[in-house]
Design a protein around this motif. Structure first.
Motif, PDB file in Angstrom:
ATOM      1  N   ALA A   1       0.829  -1.209   0.000  1.00 38.90           N
ATOM      2  CA  ALA A   1       0.000   0.000   0.000  1.00 38.90           C
ATOM      3  C   ALA A   1       0.864   1.260   0.000  1.00 38.90           C
ATOM      4  CB  ALA A   1      -0.936  -0.003   1.208  1.00 38.90           C
ATOM      5  N   MET A   2       1.977   1.227   0.739  1.00 39.01           N
ATOM      6  CA  MET A   2       2.868   2.390   0.746  1.00 39.01           C
ATOM      7  C   MET A   2       3.521   2.585  -0.620  1.00 39.01           C
ATOM      8  SD  MET A   2       4.596   2.437   4.559  1.00 39.01           S
ATOM      9  CE  MET A   2       5.092   0.707   4.653  1.00 39.01           C
ATOM     10  N   VAL A   3       3.916   1.490  -1.257  1.00 35.72           N
ATOM     11  CA  VAL A   3       4.480   1.589  -2.609  1.00 35.72           C
ATOM     12  C   VAL A   3       3.463   2.188  -3.570  1.00 35.72           C
ATOM     13  CG1 VAL A   3       5.288   0.246  -4.593  1.00 35.72           C
ATOM     14  CG2 VAL A   3       6.145  -0.284  -2.309  1.00 35.72           C
ATOM     15  N   ARG A   4       2.239   1.690  -3.510  1.00 36.12           N
ATOM     16  CA  ARG A   4       1.195   2.192  -4.412  1.00 36.12           C
ATOM     17  C   ARG A   4       0.872   3.662  -4.130  1.00 36.12           C
ATOM     18  NH1 ARG A   4      -1.485  -1.739  -7.434  1.00 36.12           N
ATOM     19  NH2 ARG A   4      -1.026  -3.905  -6.848  1.00 36.12           N
ATOM     20  N   GLY A   5       0.880   4.050  -2.869  1.00 36.77           N
ATOM     21  CA  GLY A   5       0.655   5.457  -2.541  1.00 36.77           C
ATOM     22  C   GLY A   5       1.756   6.346  -3.086  1.00 36.77           C
ATOM     23  N   CYS A   6       3.003   5.873  -2.987  1.00 35.00           N
ATOM     24  CA  CYS A   6       4.133   6.625  -3.538  1.00 35.00           C
ATOM     25  C   CYS A   6       3.995   6.785  -5.052  1.00 35.00           C
ATOM     26  CB  CYS A   6       5.449   5.911  -3.222  1.00 35.00           C
ATOM     27  SG  CYS A   6       6.032   6.084  -1.528  1.00 35.00           S
ATOM     28  N   ILE A   7       3.669   5.687  -5.720  1.00 32.78           N
ATOM     29  CA  ILE A   7       3.560   5.732  -7.183  1.00 32.78           C
ATOM     30  C   ILE A   7       2.454   6.686  -7.608  1.00 32.78           C
ATOM     31  CG2 ILE A   7       2.941   4.356  -9.213  1.00 32.78           C
ATOM     32  CD1 ILE A   7       4.320   1.977  -7.748  1.00 32.78           C
TER      33      ILE A   7
ATOM     34  N   TYR B   1       1.737  14.576  -0.935  1.00 30.97           N
ATOM     35  CA  TYR B   1       3.108  14.099  -1.098  1.00 30.97           C
ATOM     36  C   TYR B   1       3.613  14.395  -2.512  1.00 30.97           C
ATOM     37  CZ  TYR B   1       5.007  11.459   2.876  1.00 30.97           C
ATOM     38  OH  TYR B   1       5.606  11.108   4.063  1.00 30.97           O
ATOM     39  N   GLY B   2       2.712  14.424  -3.489  1.00 33.62           N
ATOM     40  CA  GLY B   2       3.117  14.743  -4.851  1.00 33.62           C
ATOM     41  C   GLY B   2       3.801  16.095  -4.932  1.00 33.62           C
ATOM     42  N   ASP B   3       3.251  17.083  -4.224  1.00 36.29           N
ATOM     43  CA  ASP B   3       3.862  18.417  -4.180  1.00 36.29           C
ATOM     44  C   ASP B   3       5.211  18.381  -3.461  1.00 36.29           C
ATOM     45  OD1 ASP B   3       1.632  19.527  -5.447  1.00 36.29           O
ATOM     46  OD2 ASP B   3       0.586  19.778  -3.543  1.00 36.29           O
ATOM     47  N   PHE B   4       5.275  17.580  -2.406  1.00 39.32           N
ATOM     48  CA  PHE B   4       6.533  17.431  -1.653  1.00 39.32           C
ATOM     49  C   PHE B   4       7.644  16.901  -2.552  1.00 39.32           C
ATOM     50  CE2 PHE B   4       9.186  14.256   0.552  1.00 39.32           C
ATOM     51  CZ  PHE B   4       9.872  15.067   1.442  1.00 39.32           C
ATOM     52  N   PHE B   5       7.356  15.835  -3.285  1.00 42.10           N
ATOM     53  CA  PHE B   5       8.373  15.267  -4.171  1.00 42.10           C
ATOM     54  C   PHE B   5       8.775  16.273  -5.253  1.00 42.10           C
ATOM     55  CE2 PHE B   5       6.223  11.040  -3.083  1.00 42.10           C
ATOM     56  CZ  PHE B   5       7.178  10.711  -2.127  1.00 42.10           C
ATOM     57  N   TYR B   6       7.808  16.993  -5.759  1.00 38.16           N
ATOM     58  CA  TYR B   6       8.096  17.948  -6.838  1.00 38.16           C
ATOM     59  C   TYR B   6       8.963  19.105  -6.325  1.00 38.16           C
ATOM     60  CZ  TYR B   6       7.447  20.653 -11.086  1.00 38.16           C
ATOM     61  OH  TYR B   6       7.671  21.346 -12.247  1.00 38.16           O
TER      62      TYR B   6
END
Length: 398
Positions: free
Chosen positions: A19-25, A388-393
């Motif tokens: 689930a964590m992998v899928r959330g990251c992706i 998290y998408g904004d965080f990674f960006y």
């Protein structure tokens, strides 16, 4: 094209890690769908087993076959007797480390990796130091949970190797703020909250009425967490009988770590009820994390020991009582409800009969109020995890 490497412990059988992998992706590709995304886990054949959409490549964490006993013995001598840890990192992980050299972002899903009961810190720290020496991109330790009493200088030295650390609940966040620079630490809910459910066939029990989902983990029954494993199992059996007889609900026993991990204890409980037409066991270990979340999302109420099974329930607005064993369950409940009281029963506190049973009875009586809180809080909470998408960006433009 930006290159991202995502490292996790074991996710082939652990639906929480999956689930964590899928959330990251999901969050990574929301900002930049064209990234090259590589996943590495401790499990062999992870890609063949999971078929996670959005992964471009799987890389083995260990370069060699760990069944080769002579090689493992030789590496052990180099590592623990001759203290040649950097050399053994290259022997153990050369393919992965070479893949990391030109990565723009390396995400290590930390979870509760630092929990002393796991005994993994020394090897993790050695690997992180080797990694830091060779990479050109950013390195992130994601989703951290830490018992404040276990935070020491060694852990802080390790965390300082990273460009960013994220805590998944406020207890850990508050403690790490004492030691890490402000611009290095951020708080986000567990990234698994961002994972979407996937429709699958519901077990037959859902046709018969309301279903209470129940999960128990053999991990939580280990002596590292409780001296009263038999009592915990007995409490679960009382809860099942109460649910069937007094609440007039169906019961579905739900594993969340596969390869007969959770089933090893759930099957023993089910043996006492397999002639009862209101008690069911979810035996299909091929179900993915999104599919199990879909099943949990249809439950009337949930009792869970595996943290990510309870995250699947929370994020689906299913009233959930947690049998917890570490700071993560307490911290997540406190962030959602403002308190863990009435929402988490620490397994360490189950030292006398009826402790867990009475907590479940009280929780069942408050079920509607809990549902209202979840419906109010959860949309914003999940949105924060998706951020998290904004965080990674912001970190690398990924």
């Amino acid at each position: 094209m930006k290159k991202v490497i995502l490292m996790i412990g074991g996710c082939r059988y652990n639906r929480g890690s999956e689930a964590m992998v899928r959330g990251c992706i999901k969050t990574l590709r929301a900002q930049n769908p064209d990234i090259e995304l590589i996943v590495s886990s401790r499990d062999d054949n992870t890609g063949h087993s999971l078929h996670i959409e959005g992964v471009d490549k799987y890389v083995r964490r260990f370069t060699y076959d760990r069944n080769r006993k002579l090689l493992r013995y030789s590496i052990g001598v180099l590592r623990y007797i001759l203290h040649m840890k950097q050399w053994t990192n290259w022997i153990n992980h050369s393919v992965l480390l070479n893949e990391c050299r030109d990565a723009d972002l390396i995400i290590i899903v930390g979870g509760d990796n630092y929990d002393r009961a796991y005994g993994a810190f020394a090897d993790m720290h050695s690997f992180h130091k080797t990694l830091k020496k060779i990479i050109k991109g950013k390195m992130v330790f994601l989703n951290c949970s830490l018992n404040p009493k276990e935070v020491d200088n060694a852990i802080i030295r390790d965390l300082r190797l990273f460009d960013k650390v994220t805590a998944r609940e406020q207890i850990t966040y508050a403690k790490l703020k004492e030691f890490l620079p402000e611009d290095m630490l951020e708080y986000y809910p567990d990234i698994a909250f961002a994972m979407e459910p996937e429709e699958t066939k519901l077990p037959a029990c859902f046709l018969a009425g309301d279903v209470v989902g129940i999960n128990l983990s053999p991990l939580i029954l280990k002596t590292a967490y409780t001296d009263n494993a038999a009592m915990v199992v007995q409490e679960y059996m009382k809860i099942i009988e109460y649910t069937v007889k007094e609440l007039d609900k169906q019961v579905l026993l739900i594993p969340h770590v596969m390869n007969h991990a959770d089933l090893s204890v759930l099957e023993k409980i089910y043996e006492s009820y397999k002639e009862n037409d209101k008690v069911f066991l979810l035996e299909n270990e091929e179900l993915t994390s999104p599919e199990i979340k879909y099943i949990i999302s249809h439950c009337y109420m949930y009792l869970g020991a595996r943290t990510h099974s309870t995250i699947a329930a929370y994020s689906s607005c299913v009233p959930t009582l947690v049998l917890g064993y570490s700071v993560k369950s307490v911290g997540i409940a406190r962030d959602i409800f403002g308190t863990e009281e009435g929402y988490v029963v620490p397994v360490q506190s189950v030292t006398e009969p009826d402790k867990l049973f009475e907590a479940f009875k009280s929780f069942a009586e408050e079920r509607e109020q809990v549902l209202d809180i979840l419906k109010s809080v959860m949309p914003g909470y999940v949105e924060k995890a998706e951020a998290y998408g904004d965080f990674f960006y912001r970190l690398t433009g990924v």
